[in-house]
Design an enzyme around this catalytic site. Structure first.
Site, short mmCIF file in Angstrom:
data_model
loop_
_atom_site.label_atom_id
_atom_site.label_comp_id
_atom_site.label_asym_id
_atom_site.label_seq_id
_atom_site.Cartn_x
_atom_site.Cartn_y
_atom_site.Cartn_z
N GLU A 44 1.05 -1.13 0.22
CA GLU A 44 0.28 0.42 0.04
C GLU A 44 1.02 1.21 0.05
OE1 GLU A 44 -2.13 1.17 4.05
OE2 GLU A 44 -3.92 2.38 2.38
N ARG A 269 5.70 -13.35 9.39
CA ARG A 269 6.29 -11.56 8.90
C ARG A 269 7.61 -11.76 9.61
NH1 ARG A 269 3.40 -6.07 9.89
NH2 ARG A 269 2.11 -6.75 8.56
N LYS A 279 3.83 0.17 10.36
CA LYS A 279 4.64 1.56 10.04
C LYS A 279 3.82 3.29 10.65
CE LYS A 279 3.32 0.27 5.33
NZ LYS A 279 2.32 0.14 4.42
#
Length: 568
Positions: A44, A269, A279
């Site tokens: 994204e 992850r 983020k």
RNA sequence: UGGGGUGUCGUCCAGUGGCAGGACACAUGACUCUGGAUCAUGGAACCGGGGUUCGAAUCCCUGCACCCCAGCCA
């Protein structure tokens, strides 16, 4: 691409494959997709890529390459309020830097908005979706909880015609933001919350970085992602663990619409100790100025790592080594640092740099004499050759390399001790001067043995210590930035305030450092090993005539370990 | 208390019924004009309890622990 170096399998002698490569190999064996392998990396564009993304990038692109397949780059841009072109540019730059190529396969989910809209209409026509006019709060309330089933929306029974009409008018901009949403009609009683009539379209008047004002309704992730994968005929859609719960929904849309059906496979992850990778937290570090920017050398972003001196090879190798699995794990940052040292040791030219200088005067060395000493550029790479470095009567050496009162096992310079000056001469300390007030050593005096030129005593006597040095007359002044881990706590995510774990000593700026004259005209990005200290990389911040070096990582330091052990 | 996942050296990853292995880290030694690099050696693990089997990390049962999910974010 270099050969993989995953742990060799005893029996077969081949690199073992992770569970994803195993699934793909099996699919190839059974010709599930006629042997075709197509993956995608779907960021994204709402932030910069970090080392965690590198794991996903390496996985997706490498798996494709290994199977003669393709990996697309697709921006998942369905939320116009968060996404910006600044990020789409940066993301592409970072992936290219890492060494991967999507050729002409650059896509955007927003490219599919029209088709997605048509799919939504089809769902409505099939009775699989409806326009719901509950408020966000009501939707939440109707959804139920983890342990209680949800209730059906009163709008769930709207007719196909009414839904079609309303949805068309949503697109046409007849309604306020939030007035209606389109929902999939699945099962409000499902134990999987994602299946309780998830929202698939919302009204949101916002400027989209690519479609501008063309749309006022935007599709949600679950609806968009599976169909984008399908449109691109992705065979294996790799994502992280938190999407496991979404897989039934991923499959549901594709089944209802009866379109090409990629397989979603989830893996864990990356987590790194002493590091944050969310983020939100990275953004906070930047906006609150705890770091200088997204490319601050302490940031785990690809840009930060690049500025720190990391190479793409180091990161790719690191990603190969950590493997791919389903269990949550926290990789030791030392493994990353090891990968860096391993790479830089092989490739970096050596140089001498004195970070905390103290004068060393060779009393019996002729006042005006200068000798050029020959130094090996890289002992790991004979082809790198040698260079000449000027030597003279007054030198700078590292403050740490002299002790008035040396501790045990210290085999550097001290009163009466003899050490070697790298590739130059053996010198013996004859005295020193101190600042009366502070006790700080201001100058060290010594004599040299002219018979030891080059550093080898003709009588074969052993000298334990070898020091790096810079000729004072020829020294080039430099700024050196000593970076350490950004967080002092192994898990900065623990507790409610990750900022409390910031390492107050994550950056130390040293002015008045001296480096070899050969380093007067370095360029940003140039890497060196400063002998006995570590690997350094030239920062873009070079000021006129004065280079700035970032410390990428220290050399392994056995002496520091010994000293630390004594204190502890 | 619902659903979905995961448990193997300190850490990460293998091992898929037959001697539990590699990497990082750690320790010791050799070598060394970088206390670097390199080389050698060593310690170190199958979540617990039952069961099946000649044999279980692996199969079965049963506990336990940890992670994820209640955005009109992705």
């Amino acid at each position: 691409m270099e050969t993989r170096d995953r742990t060799p399998n005893e029996k077969t002698g081949e690199a073992p494959v992770d569970f994803i490569r195993e699934i793909i190999a099996e699919d190839n064996r059974t010709a599930k997709h006629q042997g075709r392998v197509a993956t995608r990396f779907p960021p994204e564009p709402n932030g910069y890529l970090h080392i965690g993304h590198a794991k996903a990038i390496c996985l997706n692109f490498s798996v494709a390459v290994e199977n003669r397949g393709t990996c697309n780059l697709r921006f998942d841009d369905t939320n116009p309020t968060k996404e910006e072109t600044e990020y789409v540019d940066a993301i592409q730059e970072d992936i290219r830097w890492l060494g991967f190529d999507w050729e002409d396969r650059l896509y955007y989910a927003s490219d599919y908005f029209e088709r997605l809209y048509e799919y939504a209409v089809q769902l409505i026509q099939q009775g699989d979706a409806y326009v719901c006019s509950l408020t966000p709060d009501q939707i939440r309330e109707y959804r139920g909880t983890l342990t209680e089933k949800g209730r059906e929306s009163p709008y769930r029974t709207r007719t196909v015609e009414e839904n079609l009409d309303l949805f068309g008018r949503m697109r046409a901009g007849e309604f306020e933001d939030g007035a209606h949403v389109l929902r999939a009609k699945i099962d409000m009683g499902s134990p999987n919350l994602n299946m309780r009539d998830p929202t698939i379209y919302r009204i949101r008047r916002a400027h989209h970085h690519r479609t501008g004002e063309a749309w006022c309704i935007y599709p949600m992730y679950d609806f968009t992602h599976c169909l984008s994968d399908s449109i691109e005929r992705i065979t294996h859609s790799l994502c992280s663990l938190e999407f496991e719960d979404h897989r039934p929904l991923y499959d549901w849309f594709l089944d209802r619409l009866d379109v090409f059906h990629p397989q979603q496979i989830e893996f864990a992850r990356l987590n790194l100790n002493y590091t944050v990778l969310s983020k939100r937290k990275l953004r906070q570090l930047v906006t609150e100025k705890h770091v200088s920017g997204w490319d601050d050398p302490r940031m785990p972003t690809l840009r930060g790592l690049r500025r720190r001196g990391y190479t793409p090879e180091t990161i790719r190798r690191f990603c190969d080594r950590i493997g791919v699995a389903k269990r949550d794990s926290v990789v030791d940052i030392e493994l990353l640092e090891h990968a860096l040292r391993e790479d830089l040791n092989r490739t970096s030219p050596r140089a001498m740099g004195v970070l905390r200088p103290v004068r060393l005067v060779i009393e019996n060395y002729p006042e005006d004499q200068v000798e050029e000493m020959e130094l090996v550029n890289n002992p790991e790479d004979p082809a790198a050759g040698t260079r000449m470095v000027p030597f003279s009567r007054v030198l700078y050496i590292e403050r740490d390399d002299f002790r008035v009162d040396p501790p045990k096992k210290f085999f550097r310079l001290a009163p009466g001790r003899e050490v070697r000056l790298r590739a130059a001469y053996l010198v013996t300390c004859t005295g020193f001067t101190q600042d009366e007030a502070t006790g700080e050593v201001t100058e060290i005096r010594c004599t040299y043995d002219p018979a030891t030129r080059g550093g080898s005593p003709p009588d074969g006597r052993r000298v334990k210590g070898t020091l790096h040095w810079i000729s004072a007359r020829h020294a080039v002044e430099a700024e050196v930035r000593l970076y350490d881990r950004l967080f002092a706590a192994e898990n900065p995510n623990k507790g409610d305030d990750f900022l409390a774990h910031l390492n107050p000593r994550s950056l130390e700026v040293l002015e008045g450092c001296y480096v070899e004259p050969g380093l007067a005209n370095v360029s940003p990005g140039d890497r060196f090993q400063f002998e006995r200290l570590g690997y350094f990389c030239v920062d873009p911040d070079v000021r006129a005539g004065r280079p700035v070096f970032n410390r990428s990582v220290t050399l392994r330091d056995t002496w520091a370990k010994i000293e630390k052990g004594k204190k502890g």
